[in-house]
Design a protein around this motif. Structure first.
Motif, PDB file in Angstrom:
ATOM      1  N   ALA A  70       0.830  -1.206   0.000  1.00 12.79           N
ATOM      2  CA  ALA A  70       0.000   0.000   0.000  1.00 12.79           C
ATOM      3  C   ALA A  70       0.865   1.258   0.000  1.00 12.79           C
ATOM      4  O   ALA A  70       0.575   2.229  -0.713  1.00 12.79           O
ATOM      5  CB  ALA A  70      -0.928  -0.009   1.213  1.00 12.79           C
TER       6      ALA A  70
ATOM      7  N   THR B 272       1.134   4.195  -3.005  1.00  9.55           N
ATOM      8  CA  THR B 272       0.802   5.614  -2.817  1.00  9.55           C
ATOM      9  C   THR B 272       2.034   6.520  -2.856  1.00  9.55           C
ATOM     10  O   THR B 272       1.995   7.607  -3.450  1.00  9.55           O
ATOM     11  CB  THR B 272       0.051   5.811  -1.487  1.00  9.55           C
ATOM     12  OG1 THR B 272       0.842   5.283  -0.410  1.00  9.55           O
ATOM     13  CG2 THR B 272      -1.284   5.104  -1.521  1.00  9.55           C
ATOM     14  N   ASP B 273       3.141   6.075  -2.241  1.00  8.80           N
ATOM     15  CA  ASP B 273       4.306   6.947  -2.115  1.00  8.80           C
ATOM     16  C   ASP B 273       5.275   6.839  -3.288  1.00  8.80           C
ATOM     17  O   ASP B 273       5.957   7.819  -3.617  1.00  8.80           O
ATOM     18  CB  ASP B 273       5.070   6.624  -0.821  1.00  8.80           C
ATOM     19  CG  ASP B 273       4.293   7.020   0.419  1.00  8.80           C
ATOM     20  OD1 ASP B 273       3.136   7.467   0.269  1.00  8.80           O
ATOM     21  OD2 ASP B 273       4.822   6.865   1.530  1.00  8.80           O
TER      22      ASP B 273
ATOM     23  N   GLU C 293      -5.282   6.377  -2.707  1.00  4.63           N
ATOM     24  CA  GLU C 293      -5.544   5.317  -1.742  1.00  4.63           C
ATOM     25  C   GLU C 293      -6.649   4.373  -2.204  1.00  4.63           C
ATOM     26  O   GLU C 293      -6.659   3.199  -1.858  1.00  4.63           O
ATOM     27  CB  GLU C 293      -5.910   5.927  -0.385  1.00  4.63           C
ATOM     28  CG  GLU C 293      -4.750   6.604   0.318  1.00  4.63           C
ATOM     29  CD  GLU C 293      -5.110   7.042   1.723  1.00  4.63           C
ATOM     30  OE1 GLU C 293      -6.256   6.770   2.159  1.00  4.63           O
ATOM     31  OE2 GLU C 293      -4.252   7.661   2.382  1.00  4.63           O
TER      32      GLU C 293
ATOM     33  N   VAL D 291      -5.527   1.030  -3.767  1.00  5.36           N
ATOM     34  CA  VAL D 291      -4.814   0.018  -2.983  1.00  5.36           C
ATOM     35  C   VAL D 291      -5.570  -1.309  -2.913  1.00  5.36           C
ATOM     36  O   VAL D 291      -4.965  -2.375  -3.093  1.00  5.36           O
ATOM     37  CB  VAL D 291      -4.490   0.557  -1.573  1.00  5.36           C
ATOM     38  CG1 VAL D 291      -3.964  -0.557  -0.682  1.00  5.36           C
ATOM     39  CG2 VAL D 291      -3.467   1.680  -1.678  1.00  5.36           C
TER      40      VAL D 291
END
Length: 399
Positions: free
Chosen positions: A236, A240-241, A247, A250
């Motif tokens: 996850a 996202t990063d 989100e 995910v």
């Protein structure tokens, strides 16, 4: 396959959902019980620790019980602790219920493995193991996202109630149709029957588990699962990063991993015979390359989804094959073999994310988790490679 195997798989599905659903419920638990997020997140570690300790302990405790009593007893306890967890307003009580749930989950899975392999001929033990473990992979595909949706819509307690309710049909079927005894593949009655031979056999089983082939199989299972969960715990965050996905994407990524895992378990169940042969070793060698590929391509959406699905298949396929391997080489320990396989898998699931956390803490990069997976998988491949050295004659040790 005997129909009863699918009853066991249903119970394993419910238990797998309980094990993995906490990742999506931590914020709600922290808010509701007024504890830090870190404390709420420790519920996951508590469950893993309970599985590691609980598998051999629960298997030894139930060694003299009829198999039906053991399976039904563990499953009934699992239901009760989830009811208690859903009702409590005390975090310490919730933490205790997670530990107890893990212990009885481990006991159920250990007994279920031994029953599953005793119900089928030796040539079909791999497929029987795959049917049982398919419950775990299906919990990743369907159970965990469903738990997250329940938590978002009705609160985290709803997810606990749902797990308890999901166990009830399995409990009824286990209580009605489980064998009171299973036979070991050699035709002898399993420990735990009316004869009371369980206690003296346990000492012999512990000695059998110290055999080099068993220790190697257990270590391989732990390393592969450590590699799997080092990255799974960070998927996850990577999405996202690193990839820059919202989100909301995910759950789809986790479902892709879970779908691959289900295919891998199914394929391994049909192909594996529990030998450390060339096919399994090549599969182990493919794992570090796959994790490295995920680390390199994680900045792009399609490669990330593809790598997640492929690694889910390879990782859970290898894990299933290694569980079958443990049960094969630990055939002299029919009561404890499955429990030690369960403990090894959960030791990996516990250690892998910790190693990934250490790596990401040093680099500040979430993709480091995938490199940690690659290193762990490479260690497993290095351990297995001597079994297929060119020109090496086949020996009983590599069987």
């Amino acid at each position: 396959m005997p129909a009863f195997l699918y009853v066991l798989a249903l119970a394993v599905f419910a238990q797998g959902t309980s094990e993995f659903m906490l990742s999506g419920l931590v914020p709600g638990i922290a808010r509701d019980l007024s504890v830090p997020v870190g404390a709420a997140a420790s519920l996951t570690s508590a469950y893993a620790a309970g599985m590691i300790v609980g598998a051999p302990a629960a298997a030894a405790l139930s060694a003299r019980w009829p198999r039906r009593r053991a399976l039904a007893g563990f499953l009934a306890a699992f239901v009760l602790v989830h009811v208690a967890g859903a009702l409590t307003t005390d975090f310490a009580v919730l933490l205790g219920t997670r530990v107890v749930a893990a212990v009885v989950n481990a006991g159920f899975l250990a007994v279920a493995m031994s029953v599953a392999t005793a119900l089928v001929p030796a040539a079909r033990r791999g497929r029987a193991t795959a049917v049982l473990l398919s419950g775990v992979t299906l919990s990743c595909v369907a159970g965990v996202p469903a738990g997250a949706l329940l938590g978002d819509g009705w609160g985290w307690r709803a997810a606990f109630w749902a797990v308890a309710a999901l166990c009830l049909p399995a409990l009824a079927l286990v209580s009605r149709s489980a064998p009171t005894e299973a036979r070991h593949p050699d035709g002898a009655r399993r420990a735990g029957g009316a004869g009371g031979a369980g206690v003296p056999r346990l000492g012999r089983e512990v000695r059998a588990l110290w055999a080099p082939r068993v220790r190697q199989a257990l270590l391989l299972a732990a390393l592969v699962n450590a590699a799997t969960f080092a990255s799974f715990a960070y998927l996850a965050v990577i999405a996202t990063d690193v990839t820059g996905l919202p989100e909301g994407a995910v759950p789809a990524l986790l479902a892709a991993f879970g779908a691959g895992a289900f295919l891998g378990v199914t394929a391994a169940g049909r192909a594996t015979d529990g030998r450390l042969g060339r096919g399994l070793v090549l599969l182990l060698c493919a794992l570090p390359l796959g994790w490295a590929s995920l680390a390199v391509t994680s900045s792009s959406t399609l490669p990330l989804f593809a790598a997640a699905a492929v690694q889910g298949a390879l990782s859970f396929g290898a894990g299933t094959a290694l569980v079958t391997r443990v049960l094969r080489v630990a055939s002299a320990a029919p009561t404890l073999g499955g429990s030690f396989a369960t403990a090894a898998l959960n030791a990996g699931a516990f250690a892998g994310p910790l190693l990934a956390a250490a790596g990401t803490g040093l680099t500040g990069e979430a993709a480091t988790a995938a490199w940690a997976s690659a290193a762990l998988a490479a260690a497993a491949a290095a351990l297995a490679l001597p079994a297929v050295r060119p020109g090496r004659a086949a020996t009983p040790e590599s069987a």
